[in-house]
Every structure is written in structure tokens, then in C-alpha cells.
Design a protein around this motif. Sequence first.
Motif, PDB file in Angstrom:
ATOM      1  N   ARG A  28     114.114  23.986  24.881  1.00  9.32           N
ATOM      2  CA  ARG A  28     114.706  24.456  23.617  1.00  9.32           C
ATOM      3  C   ARG A  28     116.067  25.130  23.805  1.00  9.32           C
ATOM      4  NH1 ARG A  28     111.232  27.510  19.209  1.00  9.32           N
ATOM      5  NH2 ARG A  28     113.199  27.382  18.085  1.00  9.32           N
ATOM      6  N   LEU A  29     116.444  25.386  25.071  1.00  8.30           N
ATOM      7  CA  LEU A  29     117.718  26.069  25.310  1.00  8.30           C
ATOM      8  C   LEU A  29     118.735  25.072  25.861  1.00  8.30           C
ATOM      9  CD1 LEU A  29     116.314  29.330  26.947  1.00  8.30           C
ATOM     10  CD2 LEU A  29     116.839  28.899  24.538  1.00  8.30           C
ATOM     11  N   HIS A  30     119.950  25.104  25.314  1.00  9.26           N
ATOM     12  CA  HIS A  30     120.972  24.153  25.734  1.00  9.26           C
ATOM     13  C   HIS A  30     122.226  24.890  26.177  1.00  9.26           C
ATOM     14  CE1 HIS A  30     118.382  22.095  22.736  1.00  9.26           C
ATOM     15  NE2 HIS A  30     118.333  21.220  23.741  1.00  9.26           N
ATOM     16  N   GLU A  31     122.919  24.285  27.137  1.00  3.93           N
ATOM     17  CA  GLU A  31     124.171  24.849  27.658  1.00  3.93           C
ATOM     18  C   GLU A  31     125.070  25.302  26.502  1.00  3.93           C
ATOM     19  OE1 GLU A  31     124.942  24.301  31.166  1.00  3.93           O
ATOM     20  OE2 GLU A  31     126.767  25.514  30.971  1.00  3.93           O
ATOM     21  N   GLY A  32     125.525  26.535  26.587  1.00  8.41           N
ATOM     22  CA  GLY A  32     126.450  27.040  25.554  1.00  8.41           C
ATOM     23  C   GLY A  32     125.767  27.743  24.388  1.00  8.41           C
ATOM     24  N   ASP A  33     124.424  27.598  24.270  1.00  5.72           N
ATOM     25  CA  ASP A  33     123.707  28.325  23.209  1.00  5.72           C
ATOM     26  C   ASP A  33     123.944  29.826  23.364  1.00  5.72           C
ATOM     27  OD1 ASP A  33     122.562  26.079  22.153  1.00  5.72           O
ATOM     28  OD2 ASP A  33     120.522  26.475  22.875  1.00  5.72           O
ATOM     29  N   LYS A  34     124.143  30.494  22.228  1.00  3.61           N
ATOM     30  CA  LYS A  34     124.241  31.965  22.288  1.00  3.61           C
ATOM     31  C   LYS A  34     122.932  32.550  21.762  1.00  3.61           C
ATOM     32  CE  LYS A  34     129.232  32.281  21.881  1.00  3.61           C
ATOM     33  NZ  LYS A  34     129.445  30.817  21.722  1.00  3.61           N
ATOM     34  N   LEU A  35     122.332  33.399  22.581  1.00  2.00           N
ATOM     35  CA  LEU A  35     121.053  34.018  22.229  1.00  2.00           C
ATOM     36  C   LEU A  35     121.270  35.518  22.072  1.00  2.00           C
ATOM     37  CD1 LEU A  35     118.990  32.436  25.174  1.00  2.00           C
ATOM     38  CD2 LEU A  35     119.495  31.383  22.958  1.00  2.00           C
ATOM     39  N   VAL A  36     120.516  36.127  21.175  1.00  2.00           N
ATOM     40  CA  VAL A  36     120.487  37.596  21.131  1.00  2.00           C
ATOM     41  C   VAL A  36     119.129  38.037  21.660  1.00  2.00           C
ATOM     42  CG1 VAL A  36     120.373  39.620  19.634  1.00  2.00           C
ATOM     43  CG2 VAL A  36     122.140  37.904  19.251  1.00  2.00           C
ATOM     44  N   THR A  63     122.087  30.946  18.211  1.00  2.00           N
ATOM     45  CA  THR A  63     121.085  29.873  18.142  1.00  2.00           C
ATOM     46  C   THR A  63     119.687  30.460  17.949  1.00  2.00           C
ATOM     47  OG1 THR A  63     122.444  28.753  19.791  1.00  2.00           O
ATOM     48  CG2 THR A  63     120.309  27.764  19.287  1.00  2.00           C
ATOM     49  N   LEU A  64     119.352  31.465  18.755  1.00  2.00           N
ATOM     50  CA  LEU A  64     118.008  32.057  18.686  1.00  2.00           C
ATOM     51  C   LEU A  64     118.067  33.564  18.915  1.00  2.00           C
ATOM     52  CD1 LEU A  64     115.928  29.560  20.909  1.00  2.00           C
ATOM     53  CD2 LEU A  64     115.890  29.687  18.402  1.00  2.00           C
ATOM     54  N   TYR A  65     117.163  34.269  18.284  1.00  2.00           N
ATOM     55  CA  TYR A  65     116.968  35.696  18.523  1.00  2.00           C
ATOM     56  C   TYR A  65     115.664  35.864  19.300  1.00  2.00           C
ATOM     57  CZ  TYR A  65     120.421  36.265  14.789  1.00  2.00           C
ATOM     58  OH  TYR A  65     121.564  36.208  14.016  1.00  2.00           O
ATOM     59  N   ILE A  66     115.783  36.393  20.520  1.00  2.00           N
ATOM     60  CA  ILE A  66     114.589  36.568  21.360  1.00  2.00           C
ATOM     61  C   ILE A  66     114.198  38.044  21.288  1.00  2.00           C
ATOM     62  CG2 ILE A  66     113.601  36.111  23.661  1.00  2.00           C
ATOM     63  CD1 ILE A  66     115.046  33.641  23.109  1.00  2.00           C
ATOM     64  N   LEU A  67     113.304  38.350  20.368  1.00  2.00           N
ATOM     65  CA  LEU A  67     112.913  39.747  20.163  1.00  2.00           C
ATOM     66  C   LEU A  67     111.705  40.107  21.028  1.00  2.00           C
ATOM     67  CD1 LEU A  67     114.886  39.620  17.823  1.00  2.00           C
ATOM     68  CD2 LEU A  67     113.110  40.530  16.326  1.00  2.00           C
ATOM     69  N   HIS A  68     111.627  41.374  21.395  1.00  2.00           N
ATOM     70  CA  HIS A  68     110.409  41.882  22.024  1.00  2.00           C
ATOM     71  C   HIS A  68     109.219  41.524  21.129  1.00  2.00           C
ATOM     72  CE1 HIS A  68     107.326  44.360  23.560  1.00  2.00           C
ATOM     73  NE2 HIS A  68     107.427  45.287  22.633  1.00  2.00           N
ATOM     74  N   GLN A  69     108.163  41.004  21.745  1.00  2.00           N
ATOM     75  CA  GLN A  69     107.029  40.454  21.001  1.00  2.00           C
ATOM     76  C   GLN A  69     105.970  41.525  20.716  1.00  2.00           C
ATOM     77  OE1 GLN A  69     106.873  36.750  20.149  1.00  2.00           O
ATOM     78  NE2 GLN A  69     108.950  37.565  20.249  1.00  2.00           N
ATOM     79  N   ALA A  70     106.302  42.456  19.819  1.00  2.00           N
ATOM     80  CA  ALA A  70     105.354  43.539  19.525  1.00  2.00           C
ATOM     81  C   ALA A  70     104.415  43.168  18.383  1.00  2.00           C
ATOM     82  CB  ALA A  70     106.101  44.817  19.175  1.00  2.00           C
ATOM     83  N   ASN A  71     104.972  42.550  17.348  1.00  2.00           N
ATOM     84  CA  ASN A  71     104.212  42.359  16.120  1.00  2.00           C
ATOM     85  C   ASN A  71     104.928  41.309  15.267  1.00  2.00           C
ATOM     86  OD1 ASN A  71     103.363  42.734  13.357  1.00  2.00           O
ATOM     87  ND2 ASN A  71     102.464  44.687  13.976  1.00  2.00           N
ATOM     88  N   LYS A  72     104.166  40.339  14.809  1.00  2.00           N
ATOM     89  CA  LYS A  72     104.745  39.259  13.992  1.00  2.00           C
ATOM     90  C   LYS A  72     105.427  39.817  12.735  1.00  2.00           C
ATOM     91  CE  LYS A  72     103.291  34.897  11.975  1.00  2.00           C
ATOM     92  NZ  LYS A  72     102.381  34.494  10.925  1.00  2.00           N
ATOM     93  N   ARG A  73     104.807  40.828  12.135  1.00  2.00           N
ATOM     94  CA  ARG A  73     105.386  41.387  10.901  1.00  2.00           C
ATOM     95  C   ARG A  73     106.732  42.054  11.173  1.00  2.00           C
ATOM     96  NH1 ARG A  73     102.104  45.415   7.928  1.00  2.00           N
ATOM     97  NH2 ARG A  73     101.241  46.000   9.933  1.00  2.00           N
TER      98      ARG A  73
END
Length: 327
Positions: free
Chosen positions: A302-310, A249-259
Motif C-alpha cells: 500500500r506504500l509507494h515511493e514518494g508517498d507522504k505519510l503523517v 497519502t495516509l495518516y498512520i495514527l497510534h492504534q488506541a481506539n477506532k472512535r
Amino acid sequence: MKGKICGTGAYVPGNRMDNHQIAAFVETSDEWIKERTGVEARRIASGEETTVSMACAAGRRAIDDAGISVGEIDLIIVSTTSSNLILPCTACEVQRELGAEQATCFDLSAACTGFLLAYNTALAYINCGVYHTALLIGSECLSNLMDWKDRGTCILFGDGAGAVVLKGTEGEMYLPSTRSEGAKGAALTCKSRHDWSNLHDESGAAAMQDPDHRIGMDGQAVFRFALKRVPEVIGEVLQENQLRKEDITLYILHQANKRIVEAVAKRLEEPIEKFPMNMQEYGNTSSASIPILLDELNRSGRLHEGDKLVLAGFGAGLTWGAAVVEW
Ligand code: COA
């Protein structure tokens, strides 16, 4: 056994420093910073705010959100590279402040990959039945480690803390994928810690002048490393767990740089909408960035039961890794 995140929390200082304020003391501009990094502002600790106080505030909010009692927590791991003290560790100070007497406490130092490794560590303990309910915190007061004369670094970072409560539950855990490359450690360094509360004395003043006590970085080397390794490790973690990109569903990346985030999305051939970002408001908060973003997403529904996040972290060491989280 597997671990389930059942509560999140975050704390950021109220003191907001935007790019225009930075441009008042180093040669830079709002346009340059926004274009090269995506950062518009960062929060800077002031007054009584420290790595410990921010960790406690984030931790309390995660405990409230999880609806558990402090007495249930049997493990506290704080990921930080900017602790107030060398001894005792931040996790023990958090334990004292929260009154989590049943908890075993330790810190983990792996820079911007630290929260991800704290998550994996707690998951492994939970999986083999050693602990059941973990409080995991990423807390950083990076403003203490900044060379505020170096426009190559001081524009990037900010202070803050994020936390999750991870509880054991029946089921199979997803395997993480993590790597380290100590041979490339020179790309991002900070040689020693210092008690910055003593800036008025001679040793503090001397240390202030010494760039070795501040974060030093080869920005382009770190940029290239992230662009290569982050998509690679995300691919590995999906393969390891027999998941397809469409399952995420979503990729939660370390927030270092938008690029960096945009380039990772492109290399994975995934839509940028699956990569939420908040570095525009907080800058790079190192090991706090993933749990702060997770908390924002959780509280905004924005997060729902069963969502898979990386979740994916990368940074000094060099260290990097990814984990799959089922919400
Ligand atoms: N404001 C204005 N100009 C700046 C600047 C700033 N804050 N910082 C550097 N510059 C200048 C440089 O001096 C250079 O000028 P020159 O061409 O006259 O020599 C020019 O901008 C380009 O510098 P460069 O280092 O190539 O910029 P860049 O596009 O690589 O951007 C970073 C620099 C630091 C923003 C970028 O390398 C980066 O984000 N790297 C990753 C860092 C990171 O994420 N670290 C944490 C990982 S956990």
C-alpha cells in the motif's frame, strides 16, 4: 541530510485472545468492546516471548527488508514502557542478540508517543551527521502491566513489536511537531515495574495484588485529550512543513481506539480511508502500534515511493506529536 525508512518489520505473539475470552473473566461483552473501541482481539505473549524477544524478531525482519547488514547499524533505539529488566536497557539486549556491535544503544520511554519520539531522535542525529543507519523498535509486553480485573483497561491493550531501519540520505528533513503536558500525567499511570517472572514468590504475589503496579487510567480524560490534541498537532506539522492535506497519502495514527481515529479524521475533514487501522486485531500495543501498522502497509504493497505519510502518537505523560515521512 534526511532519514529514509528503508525497511520495516513486526512481530506479534501467536496467542490470540478475543473479546469473548476476556468476557469470561471480567464483566464485559464482545459487543461493548467492539462498539466503544473497535478492538476484537489482542495478542498476549506466552512461553519464551518477552519485550526483548519480540523486539529482536521485529528488528531482524526490518533489517532483512532493508537489505542491510547488521554491521551497518550504528544506532538502536527501543521505545518501551514494559522492558523485561530495568538494567540493562532493552536496546542493549537487542544489540547482543543481533550482534550489532557497532551500534550505540538506548531505550526511550514515552508510552504510546515513544516510537514517534524515537523516530524524531534518530532523524535529528542523522541530520547532523552523528549516526547514519538506525534501527528503531517499539516493543511492548503490556500484558505484564495489566490489571486483569479492571474492565476499563484490560480490554484495550495487547503485546507486540514493530521496527524500522532509518538510513541517512541527501535532502531536507521534515520538521516534527511534538508536545508534552506533565501536569496532566495522572490520567494514565503505572507506578513501578516488577520482575513478573518471579510471580511464584511472595514479593511477586504481593505486587500482583497492588494496583499501583498496574496500568491505571481515566479513560474519558484520555479520550478527550486525544480528540483535541491529535488533530491540532497534525495541523501544526502540516503547516510547519508547508504541506496541504491533499499532499498526504495516509495518516498512520497510534492504534488506541477506532472512535479516536474516526473523530480525528472528521475533525481534519479527511476521508476515513486515509486512516488505516489494525487495532481490531491487535488492540493498543502502545509504542509498537505505529511500526506494526507501517509494516503491514509496507508488506501489503500500500506504500509507494514518494508517498507522504503523517505519523501521529499520543498517550501517557501526557505526550503527543506528529511527523511527516516521505516513503
Ligand atoms: N465493558 C462493559 N462496560 C464497561 C466497560 C467494559 N469493558 N468499561 C466500562 N464500562 C461501563 C462503565 O462502568 C460505565 O457504566 P455506568 O454508566 O453504569 O457507570 C459505562 O460502561 C460507561 O463508561 P465510560 O467510562 O463512560 O465508557 P467510555 O465510553 O468512556 O469507554 C473507554 C471507556 C476506556 C473505552 C474509553 O474511555 C476510551 O477508549 N478512552 C481512551 C483510552 C485510551 O485510548 N487509552 C490509551 C491512550 S494511549
